[in-house]
Scaffold this motif. Structure first.
Motif, PDB file in Angstrom:
ATOM      1  N   LEU A 307      23.100  46.621  60.915  1.00 13.10           N
ATOM      2  CA  LEU A 307      23.331  45.982  59.626  1.00 13.10           C
ATOM      3  C   LEU A 307      23.192  44.472  59.787  1.00 13.10           C
ATOM      4  N   ASP A 308      22.734  43.814  58.711  1.00 17.56           N
ATOM      5  CA  ASP A 308      22.678  42.354  58.768  1.00 17.56           C
ATOM      6  C   ASP A 308      24.091  41.820  58.731  1.00 17.56           C
ATOM      7  N   LEU A 309      24.337  40.772  59.488  1.00 14.30           N
ATOM      8  CA  LEU A 309      25.677  40.188  59.425  1.00 14.30           C
ATOM      9  C   LEU A 309      25.766  39.158  58.300  1.00 14.30           C
ATOM     10  N   ASP A 310      24.636  38.520  57.978  1.00 17.77           N
ATOM     11  CA  ASP A 310      24.726  37.425  56.999  1.00 17.77           C
ATOM     12  C   ASP A 310      24.706  37.890  55.548  1.00 17.77           C
ATOM     13  N   ILE A 311      24.230  39.118  55.281  1.00 17.30           N
ATOM     14  CA  ILE A 311      24.272  39.608  53.900  1.00 17.30           C
ATOM     15  C   ILE A 311      24.823  41.034  53.876  1.00 17.30           C
ATOM     16  N   ASP A 312      25.348  41.438  52.711  1.00 13.52           N
ATOM     17  CA  ASP A 312      25.945  42.773  52.646  1.00 13.52           C
ATOM     18  C   ASP A 312      24.856  43.846  52.631  1.00 13.52           C
ATOM     19  N   PRO A 313      25.189  45.086  52.984  1.00 12.62           N
ATOM     20  CA  PRO A 313      24.166  46.121  53.165  1.00 12.62           C
ATOM     21  C   PRO A 313      23.404  46.471  51.885  1.00 12.62           C
ATOM     22  N   LYS A 314      24.056  46.317  50.726  1.00 13.11           N
ATOM     23  CA  LYS A 314      23.334  46.648  49.498  1.00 13.11           C
ATOM     24  C   LYS A 314      22.256  45.601  49.215  1.00 13.11           C
ATOM     25  N   LEU A 315      22.602  44.341  49.426  1.00 15.19           N
ATOM     26  CA  LEU A 315      21.614  43.275  49.258  1.00 15.19           C
ATOM     27  C   LEU A 315      20.486  43.463  50.266  1.00 15.19           C
ATOM     28  N   GLY A 316      20.843  43.830  51.484  1.00 10.41           N
ATOM     29  CA  GLY A 316      19.837  44.085  52.516  1.00 10.41           C
ATOM     30  C   GLY A 316      18.859  45.164  52.077  1.00 10.41           C
ATOM     31  N   TRP A 317      19.417  46.251  51.537  1.00  9.04           N
ATOM     32  CA  TRP A 317      18.568  47.349  51.064  1.00  9.04           C
ATOM     33  C   TRP A 317      17.656  46.871  49.934  1.00  9.04           C
ATOM     34  N   ALA A 318      18.229  46.120  48.996  1.00  9.53           N
ATOM     35  CA  ALA A 318      17.461  45.669  47.835  1.00  9.53           C
ATOM     36  C   ALA A 318      16.299  44.773  48.266  1.00  9.53           C
ATOM     37  N   LEU A 319      16.545  43.893  49.228  1.00 15.90           N
ATOM     38  CA  LEU A 319      15.490  42.977  49.673  1.00 15.90           C
ATOM     39  C   LEU A 319      14.365  43.735  50.374  1.00 15.90           C
ATOM     40  N   ARG A 320      14.708  44.845  51.017  1.00 18.86           N
ATOM     41  CA  ARG A 320      13.658  45.655  51.650  1.00 18.86           C
ATOM     42  C   ARG A 320      12.942  46.550  50.638  1.00 18.86           C
ATOM     43  N   ASN A 321      13.504  46.643  49.432  1.00 15.49           N
ATOM     44  CA  ASN A 321      12.935  47.544  48.433  1.00 15.49           C
ATOM     45  C   ASN A 321      12.700  46.845  47.091  1.00 15.49           C
ATOM     46  N   LEU A 322      12.111  45.671  47.166  1.00 16.88           N
ATOM     47  CA  LEU A 322      11.930  44.887  45.938  1.00 16.88           C
ATOM     48  C   LEU A 322      11.076  45.612  44.893  1.00 16.88           C
ATOM     49  N   HIS A 323      10.270  46.569  45.335  1.00 15.99           N
ATOM     50  CA  HIS A 323       9.432  47.290  44.371  1.00 15.99           C
ATOM     51  C   HIS A 323      10.259  48.095  43.364  1.00 15.99           C
ATOM     52  N   GLU A 324      11.543  48.341  43.680  1.00 21.66           N
ATOM     53  CA  GLU A 324      12.417  49.083  42.750  1.00 21.66           C
ATOM     54  C   GLU A 324      12.958  48.183  41.637  1.00 21.66           C
ATOM     55  N   PHE A 325      12.719  46.884  41.745  1.00 23.12           N
ATOM     56  CA  PHE A 325      13.309  45.937  40.798  1.00 23.12           C
ATOM     57  C   PHE A 325      12.222  45.204  40.035  1.00 23.12           C
ATOM     58  N   PRO A 326      12.511  44.517  38.945  1.00 19.66           N
ATOM     59  CA  PRO A 326      13.830  44.345  38.346  1.00 19.66           C
ATOM     60  C   PRO A 326      14.276  45.573  37.540  1.00 19.66           C
ATOM     61  N   VAL A 327      15.583  45.679  37.375  1.00 18.95           N
ATOM     62  CA  VAL A 327      16.185  46.771  36.622  1.00 18.95           C
ATOM     63  C   VAL A 327      16.612  46.209  35.271  1.00 18.95           C
ATOM     64  N   ASP A 328      16.346  46.944  34.210  1.00 17.67           N
ATOM     65  CA  ASP A 328      16.788  46.486  32.881  1.00 17.67           C
ATOM     66  C   ASP A 328      18.216  46.984  32.620  1.00 17.67           C
ATOM     67  N   VAL A 329      19.166  46.076  32.567  1.00 13.95           N
ATOM     68  CA  VAL A 329      20.575  46.506  32.419  1.00 13.95           C
ATOM     69  C   VAL A 329      20.818  47.227  31.097  1.00 13.95           C
ATOM     70  N   ASN A 330      19.948  47.036  30.136  1.00 10.86           N
ATOM     71  CA  ASN A 330      20.184  47.691  28.852  1.00 10.86           C
ATOM     72  C   ASN A 330      19.664  49.117  28.782  1.00 10.86           C
ATOM     73  N   THR A 331      18.855  49.510  29.763  1.00 10.34           N
ATOM     74  CA  THR A 331      18.322  50.873  29.711  1.00 10.34           C
ATOM     75  C   THR A 331      18.487  51.658  31.017  1.00 10.34           C
ATOM     76  N   ALA A 332      18.703  50.994  32.116  1.00 10.13           N
ATOM     77  CA  ALA A 332      18.700  51.683  33.409  1.00 10.13           C
ATOM     78  C   ALA A 332      19.800  52.736  33.498  1.00 10.13           C
ATOM     79  N   ASP A 333      19.581  53.767  34.319  1.00 11.61           N
ATOM     80  CA  ASP A 333      20.632  54.775  34.481  1.00 11.61           C
ATOM     81  C   ASP A 333      21.688  54.279  35.473  1.00 11.61           C
ATOM     82  N   LYS A 334      22.775  55.032  35.516  1.00 15.60           N
ATOM     83  CA  LYS A 334      23.920  54.625  36.317  1.00 15.60           C
ATOM     84  C   LYS A 334      23.548  54.460  37.793  1.00 15.60           C
ATOM     85  N   ARG A 335      22.741  55.406  38.287  1.00 15.50           N
ATOM     86  CA  ARG A 335      22.370  55.369  39.694  1.00 15.50           C
ATOM     87  C   ARG A 335      21.685  54.060  40.054  1.00 15.50           C
ATOM     88  N   MET A 336      20.748  53.641  39.199  1.00 11.13           N
ATOM     89  CA  MET A 336      19.987  52.428  39.500  1.00 11.13           C
ATOM     90  C   MET A 336      20.856  51.178  39.304  1.00 11.13           C
TER      91      MET A 336
END
Lengths: 420, 256
Positions: A307-336
């Motif tokens: 795990l990265d020490l300088d950032i939390d694991p969720k941020l780490g995952w998101a940065l490795r998976n930028l293709h999943e973003f951006p997420v629209d908060v007004n329509t996205a499902d709970k999981r996303m």
């Protein structure tokens, strides 16, 4: 009751028990009936916090710190030259009841060094719980630490009186365990865990047919691993946890950064730092598995073993998976939504509720309490501007780190400090 | 336009009657204020609200329908904060609720709903802290006694918790700030007002408490000390979890 003697024992046996991480008192469903004492149906209460910031909700003590084993990482190990003591069954009962009546604690967490053999010790732990329930009509929380190698019969009895049972697997890998605890055998941990798991399953099916089936370990079982005593990586640790969650239905796995307590060439030296930041990242990962719907392979895998020490694991995952973003908060499902850095489950629920009334914009999100300094790069909402533009993962990480103050910043500093 | 000041007695029923008044007389710019906080103002109309159980119930019952069980609980929690002007935040929420056809209690984009939910959260947090930080001491009359001084009036909220938990012992939890307490006599919980000696707040006195009481407090203090891991010390975190204003009723934090 001689207070002088009790006082001395309590000091020794609370001190020896403090390295056990678990002190939670939640998840049981034992309600107070017939005007007894106590109620373990609620969500658990921390009655105070130690100066190191850990919750105190249970009277956490060892029955004895005499031990026939010699595990290198343990203060109570046979070869360690320390003061020894042992409580009588009745003394533990009296302490628990008197502390509980004063609202100091939610109940008892009883563990023990091993005197004589596993069953002899386990029998005494069970006797304490039994006395509390049957003689004192006590409905508070009881957590018993099972002794590795204890017989199935005793494990069955233990579960009838305790709310939670646990066996510490101690070291994340079998190899590490062999090195540091040559007397211990991983199979001895697994056997009682399996027994408890099967009893819980059986209880659930019997309960459906016969309502009066006595409760069996209603708060389930948990375990603990020492982190940073042997050379395992984060992937090994979390895959072990994942295995226990999946196959033993564990309620919790605790991670305990190794506190150097002995001069043993197999272990980090006395005075070396407790890996608190690493411990924190492991807990964050654990949370992602249990509450955020992540699979362990998404966070840790062969190409990303720590795990990265300088950032939390969720941020780490998101940065490795930028293709999943951006997420629209007004329509996205709970999981996303749950996968957006800066959105905790509370914010996710607030967003799901609030967006039924209004299209949410930055202003709304800020008021709701979203950590926008992280979230802004991963979401769009009812505002024109989108913060991410065409940023690279490195760029986003830099911006986030620049604008956040971590309580661990000092630990991350690459500059060596000369004077501590 | 001039405000109409509605002065009420400070009770929850009184507040509900003020709401009733707003609707009954169609008050356009009402401002509800506790009698204890009222200072005469030159340019406003004032009305004194008389607390009437029946009117209060009528408002309460229609709120239950509009806001749901959880919704009215939120209103009640926020009211107990006793914060200055909280009545008017709640009035805005109530007006919004009566106007709408669906439940609005989760419309966090509405500033009054959000404000109320924040206050509710603060009150819940203190309720939880009181459940944690009450420390009973056994008196010579076999009653477990605790005194507290919470920021918000949470005593009504913690009654059930303690009644369920300590069903077999007599206890009193006394709010020194508001000068009233709860007394559980093994059957029911009563509201009591006591003349307390000043000494009762000091733990060392043997005037009121049993001989072993001090011993148990000492054991607890020792336990608290031995369970700390020195090499993980983190006082900032400690103070965050156990705010200093609560220390005075924690036996483990007493200096003796």
């Amino acid at each position: 009751m001689s207070f002088e003697r009790i006082k001395e024992k309590l000091n020794i046996l609370a001190d020896a028990a403090k390295y056990d991480v678990s002190c939670s008192s939640s998840g049981s469903n034992r309600t107070n009936k017939n005007k007894g004492l106590g109620d373990a149906s609620s969500s658990g209460i921390c009655h105070t916090y130690t100066e190191d910031g850990r919750c105190v909700s249970l009277l956490k003590i060892l029955l004895t710190n005499h031990c026939i084993f010699d595990c290198a990482y343990c203060v109570t190990r046979k070869s360690n030259d320390i003061k020894r003591a042992a409580f009588k069954v009745q003394e533990v009962v009296d302490l628990t009841i008197n502390f509980y009546r004063r609202n100091y604690i939610e109940g008892l967490f009883l563990s023990s060094g091993i005197f004589k053999n596993a069953d002899y010790t386990m029998e005494r732990l069970v006797a304490v719980a039994k006395k509390l329930r049957l003689e004192e009509n006590f409905n508070g929380y009881i957590h018993l630490k099972s002794i590795p190698g204890a017989s199935d019969e005793l494990m069955r009895e233990a579960g009838l009186y305790a709310d939670r049972l646990s066996v510490n697997i101690e070291i994340p890998t079998e190899k590490g365990l062999k090195l540091l605890a040559p007397d211990k055998n991983r199979a001895d941990f697994i056997k009682p865990m399996l027994k408890v798991k099967n009893e819980i399953i059986q209880y659930k099916s019997e309960k459906k047919l016969i309502k009066s089936t006595p409760k069996y370990a209603p708060a389930g079982q948990s375990t603990q691993m020492i982190i940073g005593a042997t050379g395992e990586n984060d992937m090994q640790i979390m895959y072990t946890s994942n295995h226990f969650y999946k196959h033993f239905n564990l309620k919790r796995v605790y991670y305990s950064g190794y506190v150097p307590i002995s001069n043993d060439s197999r272990l980090p030296q006395i005075g070396s730092a407790v890996p608190m930041l690493r411990e924190n990242r492991l807990y964050q990962t654990d949370w992602l598995l249990r509450f955020y719907g992540f699979n362990i392979e998404e966070i840790l895998n062969a190409s990303h073993q720590n795990l990265d020490l300088d950032i939390d694991p969720k941020l780490g995952w998101a940065l490795r998976n930028l293709h999943e973003f951006p997420v629209d908060v007004n329509t996205a499902d709970k999981r996303m939504l749950a996968r957006v850095p800066g959105l905790g489950m509370r914010s996710v629920h607030k967003i799901l509720n609030a967006r039924r009334f209004n299209k949410l914009n930055w202003e709304h999100l800020k008021k709701i309490g979203v950590a926008l300094n992280r979230a802004q790069y991963f979401i769009v909402c009812a505002s024109n501007q989108f913060e991410r533009r065409d940023l690279t993962p490195e760029h986003i990480k830099g911006l986030i780190l620049q604008n956040s103050k971590s309580k661990y910043t000092s630990m991350l500093s690459t500059q060596m400090s000369l004077f501590n | 336009m001039q405000n109409t000041l509605l002065i009420y007695d400070g009770s929850f029923d009184g507040f509900l009657c003020a709401v009733f008044y707003v609707y009954e007389y169609n008050v356009v710019t009402p401002k509800i204020i506790k009698a204890s906080q009222y200072q005469e103002q030159l340019f406003s109309n004032t009305e004194t609200i008389i607390t009437d159980k029946e009117k209060a119930n009528r408002v309460w019952n229609s709120l239950k329908i509009k806001c749901g069980k959880r919704g009215v609980a939120q209103l009640y929690y926020a009211f107990l904060s006793e914060l200055y002007n909280v009545e008017n935040t709640l009035l805005e929420v109530i007006k919004y609720a009566f106007k709408s056809t669906t439940s609005i209690m989760k419309d966090y984009a509405n500033m009054y709903v959000l404000e109320m939910s924040k206050i509710t959260k603060k009150v819940s947090r203190e309720k939880h802290r009181m459940e944690a930080f009450v420390r009973f001491r056994l008196t010579k009359d076999e009653v477990y006694f605790a005194n507290i001084e919470p920021d918000f009036n949470v005593l009504p909220l913690i009654e059930t918790h303690f009644r369920k938990r300590y069903a077999d012992q007599q206890w009193i939890i006394y709010d020194l700030k508001r000068n009233y307490g709860l007394y559980y006599n093994l059957n029911t919980v009563e509201i009591v007002v006591l003349e307390l000696s000043k000494n009762i707040t000091t733990n060392t006195t043997s005037e009121f408490f049993t001989d072993t009481e001090l011993e148990f407090q000492q054991l607890w203090k020792d336990y608290f000390k031995s369970t700390n891991i020195e090499s993980r010390k983190n006082l900032k975190l400690h103070n965050q979890h156990v705010p200093k204003r609560y220390w005075k009723y924690l036996s483990e934090k007493q200096p003796f």
